[in-house]
Every structure is written in C-alpha cells, then in structure tokens.
Design a protein around this motif. Structure first.
Motif, PDB file in Angstrom:
ATOM      1  N   SER A 164       0.852  -1.193   0.000  1.00  0.00           N
ATOM      2  CA  SER A 164       0.000   0.000   0.000  1.00  0.00           C
ATOM      3  C   SER A 164       0.882   1.235   0.000  1.00  0.00           C
ATOM      4  O   SER A 164       2.093   1.149   0.206  1.00  0.00           O
ATOM      5  N   ARG A 223     -10.860   2.175  -2.233  1.00  0.00           N
ATOM      6  CA  ARG A 223     -10.109   2.228  -0.981  1.00  0.00           C
ATOM      7  C   ARG A 223      -9.906   0.819  -0.423  1.00  0.00           C
ATOM      8  O   ARG A 223     -10.786  -0.031  -0.495  1.00  0.00           O
ATOM      9  N   GLY A 224      -8.718   0.599   0.072  1.00  0.00           N
ATOM     10  CA  GLY A 224      -8.386  -0.722   0.604  1.00  0.00           C
ATOM     11  C   GLY A 224      -8.037  -1.722  -0.494  1.00  0.00           C
ATOM     12  O   GLY A 224      -7.905  -2.918  -0.247  1.00  0.00           O
ATOM     13  N   GLY A 225      -7.872  -1.225  -1.731  1.00  0.00           N
ATOM     14  CA  GLY A 225      -7.731  -2.095  -2.898  1.00  0.00           C
ATOM     15  C   GLY A 225      -6.449  -2.909  -2.983  1.00  0.00           C
ATOM     16  O   GLY A 225      -6.368  -3.862  -3.766  1.00  0.00           O
ATOM     17  N   SER A 226      -5.446  -2.581  -2.172  1.00  0.00           N
ATOM     18  CA  SER A 226      -4.207  -3.371  -2.229  1.00  0.00           C
ATOM     19  C   SER A 226      -4.449  -4.812  -1.791  1.00  0.00           C
ATOM     20  O   SER A 226      -3.746  -5.724  -2.231  1.00  0.00           O
ATOM     21  N   PHE A 278      -3.430  -1.677  -5.341  1.00  0.00           N
ATOM     22  CA  PHE A 278      -4.487  -0.677  -5.514  1.00  0.00           C
ATOM     23  C   PHE A 278      -4.625  -0.162  -6.944  1.00  0.00           C
ATOM     24  O   PHE A 278      -5.509   0.629  -7.223  1.00  0.00           O
ATOM     25  N   THR A 299      -2.579   8.337   0.837  1.00  0.00           N
ATOM     26  CA  THR A 299      -3.703   8.378  -0.109  1.00  0.00           C
ATOM     27  C   THR A 299      -4.664   9.506   0.276  1.00  0.00           C
ATOM     28  O   THR A 299      -5.125  10.266  -0.591  1.00  0.00           O
ATOM     29  N   GLU A 340       1.471   4.382  -3.932  1.00  0.00           N
ATOM     30  CA  GLU A 340       2.019   3.020  -3.940  1.00  0.00           C
ATOM     31  C   GLU A 340       3.342   2.955  -4.704  1.00  0.00           C
ATOM     32  O   GLU A 340       4.203   2.134  -4.409  1.00  0.00           O
TER      33      GLU A 340
END
Ligand code: ADP
Ligand code: ASP
Ligand code: MG
Length: 413
Positions: free
Chosen positions: A41, A150-153, A136, A47, A74
């Motif tokens: 992340s 959001r939180g996509g990693s 992400f 972010t 990232e």
C-alpha cells in the motif's frame, strides 16, 4: 519451495524504518527458499493526503486524473521497499500495476481486475528475485491508470495469488488477525484462528474494513488460501478458507463475528398509495441516479397508505433526498424524512444455519440496553439491524457479551 504473495498495508510501511523492517521480514522468507511476490500500500495517510490536494483544486476532480494522482502513493513504497531489500543483499524489482499488466475495466476509482499476465513476474521469480508490486492499481485496455477503490491493495494481493497459483496469500497488517469484532472498539474481542470465506465476505460487506470486500470475493472464487497476520509480531494470524464440511455443525460458534458501520443514512417516504408500481417509482428513481440502496423496508398502515424506508451511503444522502422530494410531490406523499445519525450492526456466522433463536438472542441483548431497533434485515448467515448511531458501541459490546464472544482475559473496552 512455496510461492507466497505477501501484502503490507499502510501502517506497516508508514515510515522508512517500517519499510526497512518489512524488508527484513521479506528477506527472511526469501532466505527460507520461498518465492515471494510482495504487494504494498501507500505509506499511511498518503492516499488521504493526495485526495485532499485534489479537492483543494476541484471538489469533483476528473476521475481519470484522480487515479493518476492517487496511484502515486504506492509507487513510492514499491521503490523504497526494493531499495531496502537490495541494501540487505536481496535482489528485488518493483513494478507498477500497469507494468505487470494488471488489466482492469475502465471504472476509474472502483476498477475491477479482469486479467493479470504473470509472465514478467514469473521470469523474475525464476531468476531468484523478489517481485514488489504496487497495490491498488492497474491499467485499462487503453493503458489508462486505474485504481481499485479504498483498501484495494488487498485485492491486488489476492488477484496476484490467484493468477500465479500461489500457495498462500498473506495479508500483513496492524492487528494480528481477524477478530470477533474490531479490537479497537471492543478490547475483549478475540482473534479467530479461522473463518470461512462466506463469513469474511459478510463481515467485510457489513463494514469490517480489515479486508476489502473484493479481495474476499476473489479469494473465495479462486479458492486462494488467505491469511491475515501482524506485520509487527509473530503469530499464526487468521486463516480464511472454505467451510470445513466434516466439522460438526453443532460444534460451531453460532456467531463468529460482529461487523458495523456508520457509513449509511436512512430515508423515509410516508403516505404513498399502496399500489403496484409504487416501490418501483420510489426506488427505481434512486437507482437510476446510480445511488446504491441497501436496507429496504415497506409497511402499510390501516388507512392503506404505505411507508417505504431505505438506506443509502451517507455521501449520497443529499442527492437521494432531493430525488425523493421530487418523487413525493409526484406521488402526493404525506412527508419525507432523512436521518444520518444511524449505524448498521450485523452478527455473522455460518452456525446460524443450524441454530434457532439467534435473532431473539440478538434482540434481547439490545432490549436489555434499551436500544431501539429501527430496521431489521437477514440473510442465511447474518442478521443486520439499524439503530441510532450514538448507541453503536454500547450495542456492539452488548452483542459481543450476549453471544459469548468476550475474551476471558481482557478488560471491557
Ligand atoms: P491496512 O492499512 O494494513 O490495510 P486496515 O486499516 O485497512 O489496515 O485494516 C486493519 C484494521 O481493521 C485494524 O486496525 C482494525 O481496527 C480494523 N478492523 C475492523 N474490524 C476488524 C476485525 N473484525 N478484526 C480485526 N481488525 C478489524
Ligand atoms: N492506499 C489505498 C488506500 O488507502 C489502498 C490500500 O491501502 O489498500 O485506500
Ligand atoms: Mg486495508
């Protein structure tokens, strides 16, 4: 030799020192002989900082440019982590999402991964390198940078694990596993040794932000063994996997976890005709504006007029309220009402399938605390209620105790 995908979240890479500590952890696994792909992340807060920069220029910046901007967080971390690894004598290469061909659709800000071409990664792994991939992000068919929400990693890591057929996907974060509920809210929460994909999916969908919903969907779909563990201490973490068919149904905890969120708002329209097509008129217009509707309840009063109550994301409240005013006029409704002081609370557990009386236990625990339930909705392995926001933490603790989830050792939080 195993192929492991590891993901380190924002707090875990929040400073140069922490990135160096992650590099040491990765180096140790590499020395044990595992093939390693690491997704990272942005450093914690980065972010949000980038989003603020954009908002200072335009409250609604173009989504394409937003993705170009927020994906840079990232890119910083992958480079720093590779530098730290190289310093430790571990050969490592960093890649952006687009470079390893994480192909997504073009829904900027909430893109979905469609395909990953693992060739480049596999070549590096075969050459003994650690591969570090920016979480992400991906790119669409035309090469535009996209981001996964959001939180996509988490989703990047699981998708890489699926594409590379990895032996395990390890999500390293700032807690040492998945707990019965958010341990920052209930200090008596307990770490779960394991949880099923279905339960984790409900927990994530109902607000537990520990894993992005799509990462759990992906893991379930491709049966990727997924483990949540701490970046800062050793431990087994929590394994998320398929339901164990052999396990005695009655042995299972009825409720595995409690999830909650304060992200929604409630809208009510009263005094509308109880006729076919009315629900469609109300809810259809909201959906047509691309506003997602969650809980829906309809009641009919003695005078045959109907009331419809539903929830939307708080960010969509003012738009939805505007639309509802218009609909109310068209239908000659009595009144509309908007409330953003609500919270949604869910108990989740596959054990509910084989136990009766779970809802009664839930309502009893809330009644004892004098907490009024505004809306109720259920699925096979979950019961959700909407309550007044100010009672949320009290309600979570009451249910945690009511379903025997409290850890015997910890202080009440
Ligand atoms: P990362 O930056 O590593 O992706 P997140 O902040 O996204 O980490 O997720 C970890 C956080 O999730 C924890 O700090 C915790 O407060 C929260 N959380 C919410 N529900 C749970 C739960 N049931 N178990 C563990 N942590 C939870
Ligand atoms: N950096 C992104 C975020 O803050 C993605 C992630 O951390 O998973 O949402
Ligand atoms: Mg996260």
């Amino acid at each position: 030799m195993s192929l492991i995908v590891q993901k380190y979240g924002g707090t875990s890479v929040g400073s140069v020192e922490r990135i160096q500590a992650v590099a040491e952890k990765v180096a140790r696994s590499h020395r044990l002989g595992d093939k390693l792909v690491v997704a990272v992340s942005a450093m914690s807060g980065e972010t949000n900082r980038l989003i603020e920069l954009a908002k200072a220029i335009d409250a609604q910046p173009p989504l394409r440019e937003m993705d170009v901007l927020v994906s840079t967080g990232e890119q910083v971390t992958i480079a720093l982590l590779c530098m730290a690894l190289n310093k430790l004598g571990v050969e490592a290469r960093s890649y952006t999402g687009g470079q390893v061909r994480i192909l997504t659709d073009n829904a900027h800000g909430k893109a979905r991964i469609q395909q990953i071409d693992g060739h480049r990664i596999e070549a590096d792994l075969d050459a003994g390198r650690v591969v570090v991939v920016a979480g992400f992000q991906g790119s669409d068919e035309d090469g535009n940078i996209t981001t996964l929400g959001r939180g996509g990693s988490d989703t990047t890591a699981v998708a890489l694990a699926a594409a590379l057929n990895a032996d395990e996907c390890q999500i390293y974060t700032d807690v040492d596993g998945v707990y019965t509920t958010d341990p920052r809210v209930v200090s008596r929460a307990q770490r779960l040794d394991k949880i099923t994909f279905d339960e984790m999916l409900e927990m994530a969908s109902q607000g537990s932000k520990i894993l992005q919903i799509r990462s759990v969907e992906f893991a379930g779909k491709y049966n990727v063994p997924l483990r949540v563990m701490s970046s800062f201490e050793e431990g087994p973490g929590t394994l998320i996997s398929l339901e164990d068919e052999d396990e005695d149904q009655m042995e299972k905890a009825v409720v595995s976890g409690i999830a909650f969120n304060r992200d929604e708002a409630k809208l009510t329209i009263r005094g509308i005709p109880d006729q076919p097509g009315v629900a469609y008129k109300v809810l259809g217009a909201i959906s047509a504006a691309n506003i997602e509707i969650d809980v829906i309840v309809q009641n009919v009063a003695k005078d045959n007029s109907a009331t419809i109550t539903f929830t939307v994301h708080r960010n969509d409240l003012s738009q939805a309220e505007g639309l509802l005013k218009q609909i109310a006029q068209d239908l000659g409704a009595l009144e509309i009402d908007a409330d953003d002081q609500i919270a949604k609370l869910s108990i989740v557990g596959v054990g509910m399938r084989s136990h009766a009386g779970v809802a009664a236990t839930m309502f009893e625990a809330l009644a004892k605390e004098n907490i009024n339930i505004q809306l109720i909705t259920t699925s096979e392995i979950k019961i959700t209620v909407v309550i007044e926001e100010r009672y949320l933490e009290l309600a979570v603790r009451a249910l945690h105790t009511g379903f025997d989830l409290d850890s015997p050792s910890a202080e009440q939080g």
